[in-house]
Scaffold this motif. Sequence first.
Motif, PDB file in Angstrom:
ATOM      1  N   PRO A   1      -1.441  37.949   6.265  1.00 58.38           N
ATOM      2  CA  PRO A   1      -0.484  39.058   6.084  1.00 58.38           C
ATOM      3  C   PRO A   1       0.009  39.605   7.414  1.00 58.38           C
ATOM      4  O   PRO A   1      -0.780  39.816   8.325  1.00 58.38           O
ATOM      5  CB  PRO A   1      -1.317  40.119   5.348  1.00 58.38           C
ATOM      6  N   GLY A   2       1.308  39.764   7.501  1.00 63.82           N
ATOM      7  CA  GLY A   2       1.886  40.332   8.709  1.00 63.82           C
ATOM      8  C   GLY A   2       2.096  39.337   9.822  1.00 63.82           C
ATOM      9  O   GLY A   2       2.673  39.649  10.854  1.00 63.82           O
ATOM     10  N   VAL A   3       1.609  38.095   9.635  1.00 64.17           N
ATOM     11  CA  VAL A   3       1.754  37.119  10.713  1.00 64.17           C
ATOM     12  C   VAL A   3       2.511  35.886  10.218  1.00 64.17           C
ATOM     13  O   VAL A   3       3.650  35.661  10.611  1.00 64.17           O
ATOM     14  CB  VAL A   3       0.382  36.723  11.296  1.00 64.17           C
TER      15      VAL A   3
ATOM     16  N   ALA B   1       3.348  33.182   6.681  1.00 65.92           N
ATOM     17  CA  ALA B   1       3.284  33.086   5.228  1.00 65.92           C
ATOM     18  C   ALA B   1       3.488  31.650   4.780  1.00 65.92           C
ATOM     19  O   ALA B   1       4.457  31.003   5.169  1.00 65.92           O
ATOM     20  CB  ALA B   1       4.332  33.996   4.593  1.00 65.92           C
TER      21      ALA B   1
ATOM     22  N   GLU C   1       7.730  32.353   8.771  1.00 65.68           N
ATOM     23  CA  GLU C   1       7.855  31.350   7.720  1.00 65.68           C
ATOM     24  C   GLU C   1       8.545  30.113   8.265  1.00 65.68           C
ATOM     25  O   GLU C   1       9.323  30.197   9.214  1.00 65.68           O
ATOM     26  CB  GLU C   1       8.723  31.886   6.568  1.00 65.68           C
TER      27      GLU C   1
END
Lengths: 504, 331
Positions: A267-269, A271, A475
Amino acid sequence: MSDTVLELASITKEWFGVPAVSDLTLTVPRGNVVGIIGENGAGKSTLMNVIGGVTPPTRGTMRLKGEPYAPGAPRDATRSGIAFIHQELNLFTNLSITDNIFITEYPRRFGMVDHRAAMTQTQALLDRLDIRHAPETMVEDLAPGERQLVEIAKALHRDADVIIFDEPTTSLTPRETARLFDVIERLREDGRSILYISHILSDVRRLCDKVAVLRDGRLVDEGAIGDFDIARMIRAMIGRELSSLFPDRSNLPSGQVMVQVDGISQPGVVADISFQIAAGEVLGLFGLMGAGRSELARILFGLDPAEKGSLSIDGREVRGAAMQRIRDGIAFVTENRRSEGLLMDAPISENISLATIGHIGRGPVGLLDREAEQALAEQARSDLSIRASDLTRQPVRALSGGNQQKVVIAKWLAASPKLFIIDEPTRGVDVGAKYEIYALVDRLAAEGNAVLFISSELEELIGMCDRIMVMNRGEITATFDPRETEPRFEREALLAAAFGEIVT
Amino acid sequence: MSGALGLGERAYDLVLRQATVIIFAIVLLYFGFQAPLFLGPENLGNIVKQSAFIGIAAIGITFVLLTRGIDLSVGSVMYLAPLIAGFAMREYEGSVALGLMVAIGAGAVLGAINAFFIVALGILPFIVTLASLFAFRGFGAYLTSSRQFDFAPALREFGLSSVAGIPIPIIVFALVALAAHLVLRHTLFGKQVYAFGNDPEGAVKAGIPVPRIQTAVYIISGAAAGLSGFVLIAQIGRIDAGFGEGREFDVIAAAVLGGASLFGGVGTALGAVIGATLIQTVSTGLAFTGVNLYLQPILQAGIIFFAVLIDSLRQHRQKLRRRRSIRPIAT
């Protein structure tokens, strides 16, 4: 348009007799955006430091607004109306926007700072730049792009005539970049002159009125943007045709998948990252600064945690901390060669044996086997043609950037890994050494390894990779495979994917 | 950016930021519940009065901590500066006012000695002030041959007096806190102290007079330590060879407990006041409720550890937040 704000006449700057900038003459017209481009080491920074008063020129003169200009310190440059917006912003995050703008010269009342007057002035500046934050907002609460606008507000506050931007977009999101360009546009209309240094040539084309190309400290080409397409920029920067910059790839990837990454998320880095690399394949990973490439590399190497997902090499799952992953066959050439990849003050031989210290450590009574270490280093020297005078005494710090990088690669080769993660391997390396590093990458692949090649230089990815994967905001937005689609990589499409724009 | 954080995380942030106040409330409630008299005005007034000693020095050292520095010599300055004031008062048959000026002035000079080695010679503050910790105390021991030094009775009269019902130590404490608050918040110097602590190299680049600022903070810390020692001596009337020994750690703990960061750039004068008062509240409370005397240092240690832990957690949190900007968190 015709009047000149800044004139450089035959500027030369030598370091110990070696010229970093030689005999450079350049004029900056009022209300113009002048793009300064060139490879690393071409002399851009030195030139900007001369203009910014950080270092005086060895020869040559400058004129600012018609007056002779010879700054003795950065402060003189600031006072004369030159603002320098560095890549690393010079803001104090624990202070407010207002405090940052007035940190050296606050308006005062009764011996104390006059907050109200300062805030009113700050508000006016923020309005001009469309920054929708209150003047008392702490800088630490601002996004990177907004912080940069605060730097610009500082420049406006000092009524700078010339604003120098050094790689301003590297840490910005596409939206922030677009906003920055709007602001630069407005500054230009306002009659301010801008020196815009960037490696992103399409930005230079979009933004600038005029381009100046530096190579080996000389101004090799200059002209209006209308006459300057990207091909001409590149030709001028490297001084030869592009094709000779990269070695021919000596092998094709085998059909056999070696590295399998499935659904890595944090999360936050990043995905949902999934990809495969075949044995003998070089997979490029492109993206803008802050797209999450290095973060992904750190996760793959076990330095940072991932909430979900798996990585396997030759069908065996790899997990655990970096130490375990090194044993399982991963090598990581980090982007911060100096701080993370090398012990700068240790000799070359000790650096090379670092990743295999477990084997070297099996000398008599558990002491380091210096002879084995030396033999290893000796072999690496002949193998990778590391140019060094004394492997056991010379500290790595004394080597050139390219040779330092070879030491890092030698260290990993000793551990005979299968997956090489190479992050920005040619950063701070000169053109000749770049070629050698590319040849090494080719060799790694030809020996049947999988290579993940991370870079922000599109050209080197295009020149070296079998496929290129693009990341944006953590992503993977696209993967380009020239064997399947177009016969070659399309720059436009790669860049569009990196900016998160829709690829058609 | 805080809008991107979840409710739970925001609550965690709030707890970290207000940790001291929350602990303070719990401590007061706990002791008040154990012994209702604890919350009486007389006892509370006493606590504040007793915290003045550590509190004044903690306000001073906050300036140093803001610049990423440290001052280990405060305990020795607390001893040496009032001692010099005592000699001055004896020599010139001077008033308490003279003694007060000399104590502050001597503290400032001792601070300036630290500053000289740190700023002009570029030696690490930790090393310099560790050396001066021994040197200053040693000099005091040399002056007195380690004997007790007695002050004129007039000093004690002053130290135990009140103005408008408020004891002198509290008044001095309040004045120092107010002055420090004004300097930190409302002067250019104060802002530059914060800026320097946030990014020392950036401060140089921005044209901030860095050496001047660094020198000033050690002088301020020394002067505050001298004053704090004098305020306590004024209540006792004499000075022992061991006076102030080891107090540097109480002072640092009070400042850090009050939110000053050992990593620089964060901290307030008010925080130092709260931190010092909290430490005093705990030790008074322990005595009040009859906790075994030998357990008290351990509990004090717990508090200091806790203060530093909170500081580290805050730092860690900031680092996380800096990294977080790659992509929005899916909710």
